[in-house]
Design a protein around this motif. Structure first.
Motif, PDB file in Angstrom:
ATOM      1  N   LYS A  21       0.800  -1.224   0.000  1.00 57.88           N
ATOM      2  CA  LYS A  21       0.000   0.000   0.000  1.00 57.88           C
ATOM      3  C   LYS A  21       0.833   1.275   0.000  1.00 57.88           C
ATOM      4  O   LYS A  21       0.337   2.342  -0.371  1.00 57.88           O
ATOM      5  CB  LYS A  21      -0.949  -0.004   1.202  1.00 57.88           C
ATOM      6  N   GLY A  22       2.059   1.204   0.447  1.00 49.79           N
ATOM      7  CA  GLY A  22       2.904   2.393   0.466  1.00 49.79           C
ATOM      8  C   GLY A  22       2.490   3.377   1.535  1.00 49.79           C
ATOM      9  O   GLY A  22       1.988   3.008   2.597  1.00 49.79           O
ATOM     10  N   VAL A  23       2.692   4.656   1.265  1.00 46.65           N
ATOM     11  CA  VAL A  23       2.399   5.715   2.233  1.00 46.65           C
ATOM     12  C   VAL A  23       0.884   5.942   2.284  1.00 46.65           C
ATOM     13  O   VAL A  23       0.261   6.268   1.273  1.00 46.65           O
ATOM     14  CB  VAL A  23       3.119   7.025   1.851  1.00 46.65           C
ATOM     15  N   GLU A  24       0.303   5.789   3.476  1.00 45.06           N
ATOM     16  CA  GLU A  24      -1.138   5.916   3.656  1.00 45.06           C
ATOM     17  C   GLU A  24      -1.465   7.170   4.476  1.00 45.06           C
ATOM     18  O   GLU A  24      -0.580   7.778   5.088  1.00 45.06           O
ATOM     19  CB  GLU A  24      -1.687   4.663   4.330  1.00 45.06           C
ATOM     20  N   PRO A  25      -2.746   7.587   4.521  1.00 45.24           N
ATOM     21  CA  PRO A  25      -3.101   8.873   5.135  1.00 45.24           C
ATOM     22  C   PRO A  25      -2.645   9.049   6.578  1.00 45.24           C
ATOM     23  O   PRO A  25      -2.082  10.091   6.931  1.00 45.24           O
ATOM     24  CB  PRO A  25      -4.636   8.882   5.031  1.00 45.24           C
ATOM     25  N   GLN A  26      -2.874   8.058   7.440  1.00 50.53           N
ATOM     26  CA  GLN A  26      -2.484   8.221   8.837  1.00 50.53           C
ATOM     27  C   GLN A  26      -0.975   8.296   8.975  1.00 50.53           C
ATOM     28  O   GLN A  26      -0.450   8.996   9.842  1.00 50.53           O
ATOM     29  CB  GLN A  26      -3.053   7.075   9.677  1.00 50.53           C
ATOM     30  N   THR A  27      -0.268   7.588   8.096  1.00 52.09           N
ATOM     31  CA  THR A  27       1.198   7.654   8.107  1.00 52.09           C
ATOM     32  C   THR A  27       1.663   9.078   7.845  1.00 52.09           C
ATOM     33  O   THR A  27       2.593   9.581   8.485  1.00 52.09           O
ATOM     34  CB  THR A  27       1.787   6.711   7.046  1.00 52.09           C
ATOM     35  N   LYS A  28       1.019   9.742   6.891  1.00 54.02           N
ATOM     36  CA  LYS A  28       1.402  11.116   6.559  1.00 54.02           C
ATOM     37  C   LYS A  28       1.171  12.056   7.741  1.00 54.02           C
ATOM     38  O   LYS A  28       1.992  12.938   8.013  1.00 54.02           O
ATOM     39  CB  LYS A  28       0.624  11.588   5.324  1.00 54.02           C
ATOM     40  N   LYS A  29       0.059  11.883   8.447  1.00 50.65           N
ATOM     41  CA  LYS A  29      -0.229  12.739   9.599  1.00 50.65           C
ATOM     42  C   LYS A  29       0.815  12.544  10.704  1.00 50.65           C
ATOM     43  O   LYS A  29       1.316  13.514  11.281  1.00 50.65           O
ATOM     44  CB  LYS A  29      -1.621  12.428  10.155  1.00 50.65           C
ATOM     45  N   LEU A  30       1.128  11.292  10.993  1.00 49.37           N
ATOM     46  CA  LEU A  30       2.091  11.017  12.058  1.00 49.37           C
ATOM     47  C   LEU A  30       3.503  11.415  11.647  1.00 49.37           C
ATOM     48  O   LEU A  30       4.296  11.880  12.468  1.00 49.37           O
ATOM     49  CB  LEU A  30       2.025   9.538  12.439  1.00 49.37           C
ATOM     50  N   PHE A  31       3.817  11.240  10.364  1.00 56.72           N
ATOM     51  CA  PHE A  31       5.127  11.678   9.881  1.00 56.72           C
ATOM     52  C   PHE A  31       5.282  13.181  10.066  1.00 56.72           C
ATOM     53  O   PHE A  31       6.368  13.665  10.437  1.00 56.72           O
ATOM     54  CB  PHE A  31       5.294  11.320   8.401  1.00 56.72           C
ATOM     55  N   ALA A  32       4.210  13.947   9.820  1.00 57.44           N
ATOM     56  CA  ALA A  32       4.280  15.400   9.963  1.00 57.44           C
ATOM     57  C   ALA A  32       4.633  15.789  11.391  1.00 57.44           C
ATOM     58  O   ALA A  32       5.366  16.755  11.629  1.00 57.44           O
ATOM     59  CB  ALA A  32       2.956  16.028   9.549  1.00 57.44           C
ATOM     60  N   ILE A  33       4.117  15.037  12.380  1.00 62.00           N
ATOM     61  CA  ILE A  33       4.449  15.312  13.780  1.00 62.00           C
ATOM     62  C   ILE A  33       5.928  15.032  14.022  1.00 62.00           C
ATOM     63  O   ILE A  33       6.630  15.819  14.674  1.00 62.00           O
ATOM     64  CB  ILE A  33       3.569  14.458  14.716  1.00 62.00           C
ATOM     65  N   CYS A  34       6.414  13.912  13.501  1.00 62.14           N
ATOM     66  CA  CYS A  34       7.837  13.577  13.667  1.00 62.14           C
ATOM     67  C   CYS A  34       8.727  14.620  12.990  1.00 62.14           C
ATOM     68  O   CYS A  34       9.758  15.026  13.541  1.00 62.14           O
ATOM     69  CB  CYS A  34       8.123  12.194  13.089  1.00 62.14           C
ATOM     70  N   ARG A  35       8.322  15.063  11.805  1.00 63.01           N
ATOM     71  CA  ARG A  35       9.118  16.046  11.081  1.00 63.01           C
ATOM     72  C   ARG A  35       9.153  17.371  11.839  1.00 63.01           C
ATOM     73  O   ARG A  35      10.200  18.031  11.910  1.00 63.01           O
ATOM     74  CB  ARG A  35       8.536  16.232   9.678  1.00 63.01           C
ATOM     75  N   ALA A  36       8.014  17.774  12.429  1.00 61.98           N
ATOM     76  CA  ALA A  36       7.968  19.022  13.182  1.00 61.98           C
ATOM     77  C   ALA A  36       8.910  18.965  14.380  1.00 61.98           C
ATOM     78  O   ALA A  36       9.502  19.982  14.756  1.00 61.98           O
ATOM     79  CB  ALA A  36       6.541  19.312  13.638  1.00 61.98           C
ATOM     80  N   ARG A  37       9.076  17.782  14.975  1.00 64.30           N
ATOM     81  CA  ARG A  37       9.971  17.624  16.121  1.00 64.30           C
ATOM     82  C   ARG A  37      11.386  17.258  15.702  1.00 64.30           C
ATOM     83  O   ARG A  37      12.269  17.117  16.548  1.00 64.30           O
ATOM     84  CB  ARG A  37       9.428  16.527  17.060  1.00 64.30           C
TER      85      ARG A  37
END
Length: 540
Positions: free
Chosen positions: A119-135
């Motif tokens: 499936k690759g990159v999925e919607p919830q993954t993108k949301k959680l990645f954004a939190i990791c990237r912000a930190r």
């Protein structure tokens, strides 16, 4: 004696993923290879022989999802090498519990992003990645389920870079996928690790190594699979790029591992490299500046409160991430929020719902503290001079429901349950403005949180309830006293309520309704989010 050697051993991380990417399964297998369990739990919802170790709440096992955060600590030693203490912060997998995941990520020093190979990159993954990237969290990627029909590995790497905007570096390379998946090639050692499937993946997979160009490999896979494998390795080697650990520590590059948690393929390879590359605890930002992890003074912050982890004792546990110094049983610390001294007489090491008495802990560890109502999410605990870490902002709620106890004789238990669940941060609690506090209005980020609250009120507090969904979608705190708030002119589809502390809040069905209220009350400030200022509220 210096605490630095102990701090450097710690690896504290969380796993993030879209639901059904295999997060609980990977968690189990890391525990299996870490020696924390002997047989991995079979987590398939339909073919469950054992319950998943990391899912302690009965509702989690019934639904086959993780809906609370737990802590799993275990020692891990690389074969013939260094020893580590791993703190694995297991996070909820469902998007409705993103706030709990966010708070847990604040307690982590790194994150593992789990990707479904089909499936690759999925919607919830993108949301959680954004939190990791912000930190700027260092992020490791594990591309899972290679034992099933999967997308091309190069296509998956390209998607990670283009969709998430992060550089990637494959640490290993898969031989085949689906039925042809036979192992992974370690790019550092230049060895191909061939795996034998174990029964239901409950035991460690048997491994043998071979040269990637061993002619005998042609007996294991078809010519096309072998050619694609060799072409992939040559392409990566031809690129000539070296892995940059500093870029990884800045959150700019993610090392990528291919494998299958379900069959244990590549799990130990991943764990060995993870503990070697992942950072030890880092300095934490506080109001007066940064606090170094090897500072001799103890500091920590509460990132989670959980009630009734042990139904026999009806207890409440505060999860404290140790940020500096050394925790010692019976030590006296100050709570920066209340200014009061607290004796930490009942420290616990947590492992899902299990706990044991804890005498010492170091920066990077998570300590469970018995909480008789003195700790709240975001509290800073410290020795000596007052330290105050950055606050933990709540998410803005998007779902609202009124709840009442069906049996009036159980109202005391009902009130206790609502109060304790509010302390955990899963729900925000409000009441109709100026009315008796008998039927609370609950606000949550995800609708599934109401189902969990209803379940827990019944199972943990023996209270049967009736929930009524409300049509509102956002809440705004009003910068007025109660008398002035009562005189506001509001649209007919808005409702004036008060939060737990008695501050006026208005619930709106839509942004249009909010704009109308602002037009009618130009002197009034409407602040989105019920507990903090707008700039501190995290968009869900």
């Amino acid at each position: 004696m210096s605490i630095t050697p102990e701090v450097r051993k710690r690896r504290t991380f969380a796993i993030i993923s879209h639901p059904d990417a295999g997060k609980t399964t990977l968690t189990e297998k890391l525990l299996l290879y870490g020696g924390a369990i002997q047989v991995a739990g079979q987590v398939s919802a339909r073919k469950r022989q054992r319950q998943a170790t990391s899912d302690w709440m009965a509702l989690e096992r019934e639904r086959g999802i993780s809906i609370t955060s737990t802590v799993l600590q275990f020692p891990y030693a690389i074969s013939g090498g260094e020893s580590f203490v791993v703190n694995l912060l297991d996070t909820p997998g469902h998007q409705d519990f993103g706030e709990d995941t966010y708070r847990t990520l604040l307690a982590a020093d790194a994150a593992v992003m789990l990707i479904d190979a089909a499936k690759g990159v999925e919607p919830q993954t993108k949301k959680l990645f954004a939190i990791c990237r912000a930190r700027r969290l260092p992020l490791f990627t594990f591309i899972n389920k290679m034992d099933r029909p999967s997308r091309d590995p190069l296509e998956l790497l390209d998607e990670l870079e283009n969709v998430l905007g992060i550089g990637v570096y494959p640490m290993n390379w898969p031989l085949g996928n689906g039925e042809t998946f036979k192992g992974v090639y370690d790019r550092q050692t230049r060895e191909l690790h061939l795996f034998e499937r174990s029964a239901h993946g409950s035991k460690r997979a048997a491994v043998q190594t071979a040269d990637a160009r061993d002619p005998q490999l042609r007996e294991l896979v078809d010519d096309q699979t072998y050619r694609q494998f060799i072409d992939g390795i040559e392409l990566l080697d031809g690129a000539g790029a070296d892995f940059n650990r500093d870029a990884m520590l800045r959150g700019d590059v993610s090392p990528v591992f291919f494998g299958s948690a379900g069959t244990n393929f590549g799990v130990q390879l991943f764990l060995d490299r993870f503990v070697t590359l992942a950072p030890s605890p880092h300095a934490r930002r506080a109001a007066h500046g940064e606090v170094a992890p090897d500072d001799e003074r103890f500091t920590g912050f509460v990132f989670k409160v959980q009630a009734n982890m042990d139904p026999r004792h009806r207890d409440r546990i505060a999860f404290v991430r140790v940020c500096s110094g050394k925790f010692e049983r019976d030590m006296v610390v100050r709570n920066a929020r209340t200014g009061k001294e607290v004796r930490l007489s009942r420290g616990m090491r947590l492992f899902a719902d299990e706990r044991e008495s804890l005498e010492t802990a170091f920066a990077g560890d998570v300590v469970g503290l018995a909480n008789p109502g003195v700790f709240a999410i975001g509290d800073t605990l410290c020795e000596g001079a007052l330290v105050r870490f950055d606050p933990i902002p709540p998410f803005a709620p998007e779902h609202f429901a009124s709840v009442r106890s069906i049996d009036t004789s159980s109202y005391k238990s009902f009130g206790k349950g609502i109060e304790q669940l509010r302390e955990e941060g899963a729900i925000q609690v409000m009441y109709p403005f100026g009315s008796p506090r008998t039927e609370p209005i609950l606000a949550a980020v995800g609708a599934l949180q109401f189902e969990v609250v209803k379940y827990r009120l019944e199972s943990e507090y023996n209270v049967k309830t009736h929930f009524t969904a409300l049509p509102y979608s956002l809440a705004c705190r009003v910068q007025l006293d109660s008398d002035a708030a009562a005189r506001m002119q509001l649209p007919s589809n808005a409702k004036l309520v008060e939060d737990w502390s008695g501050r006026p809040v208005v619930l709106f069905e839509s942004e249009w309704s909010l704009r109308l209220a602002r037009e009618w009350n130009p002197a009034v400030g409407f602040v989105e989010g019920t507990a903090v200022d707008a700039e501190e509220t995290v968009a869900s």
